[in-house]
Design an enzyme around this catalytic site. Structure first.
Site, PDB file in Angstrom:
ATOM      1  N   ARG A 158      -9.266   0.531  -5.948  1.00 53.51           N
ATOM      2  CA  ARG A 158      -8.782  -0.107  -4.713  1.00 53.51           C
ATOM      3  C   ARG A 158      -9.384   0.670  -3.546  1.00 53.51           C
ATOM      4  NH1 ARG A 158      -3.615  -0.506  -7.741  1.00 53.51           N
ATOM      5  NH2 ARG A 158      -2.973  -2.679  -7.782  1.00 53.51           N
ATOM      6  N   CYS A 177      -6.153  -6.554 -14.371  1.00 54.21           N
ATOM      7  CA  CYS A 177      -5.881  -5.285 -13.684  1.00 54.21           C
ATOM      8  C   CYS A 177      -4.579  -5.308 -12.899  1.00 54.21           C
ATOM      9  CB  CYS A 177      -7.048  -4.907 -12.771  1.00 54.21           C
ATOM     10  SG  CYS A 177      -7.386  -6.143 -11.519  1.00 54.21           S
ATOM     11  N   HIS A 192       0.823  -1.207   0.000  1.00 50.79           N
ATOM     12  CA  HIS A 192       0.000   0.000   0.000  1.00 50.79           C
ATOM     13  C   HIS A 192       0.859   1.259   0.000  1.00 50.79           C
ATOM     14  CE1 HIS A 192      -0.125  -1.181   4.352  1.00 50.79           C
ATOM     15  NE2 HIS A 192       0.375   0.039   4.433  1.00 50.79           N
ATOM     16  N   ASN A 206      -0.899  -9.516  -9.999  1.00 49.01           N
ATOM     17  CA  ASN A 206       0.119  -9.302  -8.953  1.00 49.01           C
ATOM     18  C   ASN A 206       0.036 -10.413  -7.913  1.00 49.01           C
ATOM     19  OD1 ASN A 206       0.359  -6.931 -10.339  1.00 49.01           O
ATOM     20  ND2 ASN A 206      -0.661  -5.668  -8.813  1.00 49.01           N
ATOM     21  N   ASP A 207      -1.186 -10.668  -7.465  1.00 55.83           N
ATOM     22  CA  ASP A 207      -1.351 -11.734  -6.477  1.00 55.83           C
ATOM     23  C   ASP A 207      -1.311 -13.106  -7.116  1.00 55.83           C
ATOM     24  OD1 ASP A 207      -1.500 -10.695  -3.843  1.00 55.83           O
ATOM     25  OD2 ASP A 207      -3.318  -9.637  -4.440  1.00 55.83           O
ATOM     26  N   ARG A 234       5.334 -11.009  -2.970  1.00 57.50           N
ATOM     27  CA  ARG A 234       5.538  -9.914  -3.921  1.00 57.50           C
ATOM     28  C   ARG A 234       6.255  -8.716  -3.299  1.00 57.50           C
ATOM     29  NH1 ARG A 234      -0.803  -7.947  -4.671  1.00 57.50           N
ATOM     30  NH2 ARG A 234      -0.096  -5.849  -5.046  1.00 57.50           N
ATOM     31  N   GLU A 292      -7.142 -14.372  -8.507  1.00 57.72           N
ATOM     32  CA  GLU A 292      -5.826 -14.105  -7.927  1.00 57.72           C
ATOM     33  C   GLU A 292      -5.207 -15.329  -7.281  1.00 57.72           C
ATOM     34  OE1 GLU A 292      -5.702  -9.829  -6.331  1.00 57.72           O
ATOM     35  OE2 GLU A 292      -7.489 -10.661  -5.414  1.00 57.72           O
ATOM     36  N   ARG A 337     -13.717  -2.458  -6.208  1.00 60.57           N
ATOM     37  CA  ARG A 337     -13.278  -3.690  -5.557  1.00 60.57           C
ATOM     38  C   ARG A 337     -13.568  -3.559  -4.066  1.00 60.57           C
ATOM     39  NH1 ARG A 337      -7.106  -5.424  -5.376  1.00 60.57           N
ATOM     40  NH2 ARG A 337      -6.884  -3.723  -3.919  1.00 60.57           N
TER      41      ARG A 337
HETATM   42  C1  PEP Z   1      -3.485  -7.801  -8.207  1.00 59.88           C
HETATM   43  O1  PEP Z   1      -3.297  -8.575  -7.274  1.00 59.88           O
HETATM   44  O2  PEP Z   1      -3.047  -7.987  -9.363  1.00 59.88           O
HETATM   45  C2  PEP Z   1      -4.245  -6.559  -8.003  1.00 59.88           C
HETATM   46  C3  PEP Z   1      -4.556  -5.775  -9.001  1.00 59.88           C
HETATM   47  O3  PEP Z   1      -4.597  -6.260  -6.741  1.00 59.88           O
HETATM   48  P1  PEP Z   1      -3.595  -5.573  -5.663  1.00 59.88           P
HETATM   49  O4  PEP Z   1      -2.339  -5.190  -6.400  1.00 59.88           O
HETATM   50  O5  PEP Z   1      -4.330  -4.418  -5.117  1.00 59.88           O
HETATM   51  O6  PEP Z   1      -3.402  -6.684  -4.692  1.00 59.88           O
HETATM   52 MG    MG Z   2      -4.514  -8.384  -5.489  1.00 58.59          MG
END
Ligand code: PEP
Ligand code: MG
Length: 757
Positions: free
Chosen positions: A480, A686, A375, A638-639, A649, A615, A516
């Protein structure tokens, strides 16, 4: 046995405060073990200190065990009862220690005669500092009250131990300082520090360490030679209050969603008679004004940083900032220069609210040494502030006031840069601006063969809407929603949330918005929500799991989303869905919320689509069923990469294993897209993967037509999309799906020079 634990806690408090004032901190640990053993009628009391690097506990003080054991007895994380308590971050009590499966026997330290064993971890937040252990011959003699008392002592010791850096490491104390000197020397020679990028951009400025006790950003004159009057101090208070009110007004306008009353603690402290009154009192009894300010600020910093309440501890930076402002207002006639312009902040840890405040005060960049939470990285990116993560050793070598240039794209920090370095970066900045020029973006994106592709924006703060418009985003593919939750002191109410979401919808003027639901947990913690300690928070109470467990909070958010979307064209998606059942449960709650709104006569749209963020590997396995049930799927790469490859990550040490082009990741994404298309459901991506130029042809080739991205990347993404026809992209994707090895994939990407067109 009856023990007066209150007396014990009081005695320890006194010991700690004595050691701080008298500077005899080295003996502190030994005094503590003697005192604890006496009060608890324990035969043994020991303190172990934890070395993070080697994941090892070393005995540093003992009453009852052989003195030779000090420094010699070492336990790995998880080893023995003490190591287990440390690993699991919890107190462990054993009535008959030697019968415990975790017991570890050390010959020669005379431990075997003791039966009862109680080990309590010494923690600072989630950080392991050490362990406090008591042992007694009498079996089962420690009660739950004893555990509580020991925990209270451990909490008090944590700060002191950390502050005085009694943390031993494998090198021993002299070795550690030798290594520190070597690092300092290396830094002085190289003048380049290497770290990891968290938020791109370049920044120039002077180093300023937050958390150092110096009065930051201005050299203090000798108080004796700079006499100030009480009237001048009172004027400084007035000026400080005026500036803070002004800052609050400005941030409330610019960052309405997250900056509500963000400077309220500053104002509260400033208005607190105990704070200003105490400074005035000291001045009246002859203390020079500057000295009086720094004395009282230090007292507050001490009290706040030792507080058991996280919300109070978070105010340390505020009180320091206040001290700085008062000082600068006293010294300077230019009362509006009290900000961080021209300065790069170096901090061990930062809270999102700190970042917001410092950003409002015009900070140039951040260097952090505790690793970067996702964050913080996201918030810096949204605010356009460069951030680099470096090791603590390197951070400690930067002197306040040193000139620096940060290249946060490469994760490099130049100390005292030469004119050539400055010149090089002036050129690079120009090139970067040309590359990210919003005026080059067309309102519609098409492939070389004319197929429409949609570029949407990821929105973290409402302030991201401005670039979203500039870069011609066709919608919001991911909002987010956690940031208004993270920076407040309590859960935002339904009305507060509604006001934020409605602004978002209004400003998108009818374009699609995908909300989300709250994604906290993992490394996104709420300081006001007392969750149990989790040994593995990324696998714990995160995202939709939190929402399903806290139905009231979930419903407030869903109702606020639904009301904000009354005029249509909004969608809601759930993060970290692990099963079809998760989705069905979340959807049922959303339907309940719709019924409630209907009964209350509140406008909303029944047609609001409900979707799943893909995810998790488990969601990929049931992608077909999820596509059947849900209205849409959105790939959170990302997740997905993190969980698919079991690579954190945010962990720099394994960042080389976080591979978007791993065949398992690419095949999973292909399966998700195929499942959605089979069921005629909308599918988009995303995560950051879609801004990776080497991956874009693959994503288009498997059928993705909607990309939600950090919108600053729109010019590059659009340009690349235009250079591929669908036939080309499909051929590339087909070839990539055939490959089973990472090495083959890398060779293919290199041979096709993907992303370099
Ligand atoms: C992701 O996990 O790809 C995503 C877009 O969510 P965040 O980066 O907020 O976990
Ligand atoms: Mg995520």
């Amino acid at each position: 046995m009856k023990r007066r634990n209150v007396d014990l806690v009081c005695d320890i408090t006194e010991l700690i405060s004595q050691s701080e004032t008298e500077g005899n901190r080295k003996e502190l640990l030994q005094s503590v073990v003697v005192s604890v053993a006496k009060h608890m009628h324990a035969d043994v009391c020991s303190i172990y200190i934890y070395d993070e690097e080697n994941e090892e506990l070393t005995l540093r003080a003992t009453q009852g065990l052989s003195a030779e054991a000090i420094g010699a007895v070492k336990l790995k994380l998880g080893e023995g009862i003490t190591g287990q308590a440390m690993q699991e971050l919890r107190a462990i009590s054993a009535g008959q220690a030697s019968q415990s499966t975790s017991y570890k026997y050390f010959p020669g330290i005379n431990e075997e005669q003791y039966n009862a064993f109680l080990a309590v971890p010494i923690l600072r937040g989630l950080r392991r500092i050490g362990a406090l252990v008591v042992q007694a011959r009498e079996e089962n003699c420690f009660s739950s009250n004893d555990t509580k008392a020991l925990r209270a002592i451990a909490a008090q010791l944590a700060t002191t131990i950390e502050n005085v850096q009694l943390l031993s490491n494998a090198l021993g104390e002299s070795g550690a300082s030798i290594e520190k000197d070597a690092i300092a020397q290396k830094v002085a020679q190289q003048r380049i520090l290497r770290g990891r990028s968290a938020s791109v951009g370049t920044a120039r400025g002077q180093a300023l360490t937050l958390g150092s006790n110096q009065n930051e950003s201005c050299a203090l004159p000798d108080p004796d030679t700079e006499p100030h009057t009480i009237e001048e101090f009172e004027t400084a208070i007035k000026n400080t209050a005026r500036q803070i009110n002004q800052l609050q007004r400005q941030t409330s306008e610019e960052l309405a969603d997250v900056a509500v009353l963000i400077f309220s603690a500053h104002l509260l402290i400033l208005e607190d008679e105990q704070f200003t009154g105490r400074i005035s009192g000291l001045i009246r009894t002859g203390t020079p004004v500057l000295k009086a300010i720094s004395t009282v600020v230090s007292e507050y910093v001490e009290i706040f940083s030792n507080s058991k309440m996280p919300l109070i501890r978070e105010k340390v930076l505020d009180v320091k900032d206040l001290g700085n402002r008062l000082t600068r207002n006293l010294l300077s006639k230019e009362t509006d220069s009290c900000d961080y312009r021209g300065q790069i902040i170096i901090a061990h840890e930062l809270l999102p609210s700190d970042i917001l405040k410092l950003s409002a005060e015009n900070v140039e960049g951040f260097i952090v040494s505790s690793g970067v939470t996702s964050h913080n990285a996201i918030i810096c990116r949204s605010l356009g502030i460069p951030m680099v993560a470096i090791s603590r050793e390197l951070a400690d070598c930067i002197a306040d006031g040193e000139e620096m240039l940060m290249d946060a794209e490469q994760g490099i920090v130049y100390l005292r840069p030469s004119e050539e370095v400055y010149a090089k970066y002036r050129d690079l900045d120009k090139a970067w601006k040309a590359l990210h020029n919003a005026s080059n973006v067309k309102s519609k994106t098409k492939t070389k063969c004319g197929e429409r592709i949609y570029i949407h924006a990821n929105i973290n703060l409402l302030s991201d809407l401005k670039p979203a418009h500039q870069f011609k985003a066709e919608g919001v593919g991911l909002y987010r929603s956690e940031f208004p939750f993270i920076v407040r002191n309590d859960f935002p109410t339904e009305e507060e949330q509604y006001a934020i979401y409605q602004k978002l919808v209004d400003q998108m003027k009818g374009k699609s918005v995908t909300f989300r639901t709250l994604d906290i947990g993992g490394d996104k913690m709420l300081s006001y929500y007392s969750n149990v300690h989790e040994a593995n928070p990324f696998l714990g109470m995160r995202a939709i799991r939190f929402s399903l467990q806290n139905k009231d909070i979930f419903c407030q958010q869903l109702r606020a989303f639904l009301r904000a979307g009354a005029a249509g064209n909004t969608r809601i998606m759930f993060p970290l869905v692990a099963s079809v059942d998760d989705f069905i449960e979340a959807r049922a709650i959303a339907h309940e919320c719709m019924d409630e709104l209907e009964a209350a006569g509140q406008p909303f749209s029944r047609d609001t689509q409900l979707g799943v963020m893909m995810e998790l590997p488990s969601a990929v396995e049931v992608a077909v069923e999820l596509a059947e049930e849900a209205d849409f799927l959105s790939i959170g790469s990302n997740d997905l990469i993190q969980y698919m490859l079991a690579v954190d990550r945010t962990n720099e040490q394994v960042s080389n294993l976080y591979l978007a082009h791993h065949p398992a990741v690419l095949r999973s994404i292909n399966r998700i897209v195929a499942a959605a298309r089979t069921h005629g459901k909308d599918v988009s991506i995303c995560g950051d993967l879609s801004t990776d130029p080497r991956m874009l042809p693959f994503l288009m080739g498997i059928g993705l037509r909607k990309f939600s991205i950090d919108i600053i990347n729109a010019p590059a993404v659009q340009r690349l999309i235009q250079t591929y026809s669908l036939d080309e992209a499909e051929e590339i994707a087909g070839a990539m799906l055939e490959l089973g090895r990472i090495s083959e994939m890398e060779a293919f990407l290199d041979s096709r020079k993907l992303g370099t067109k």
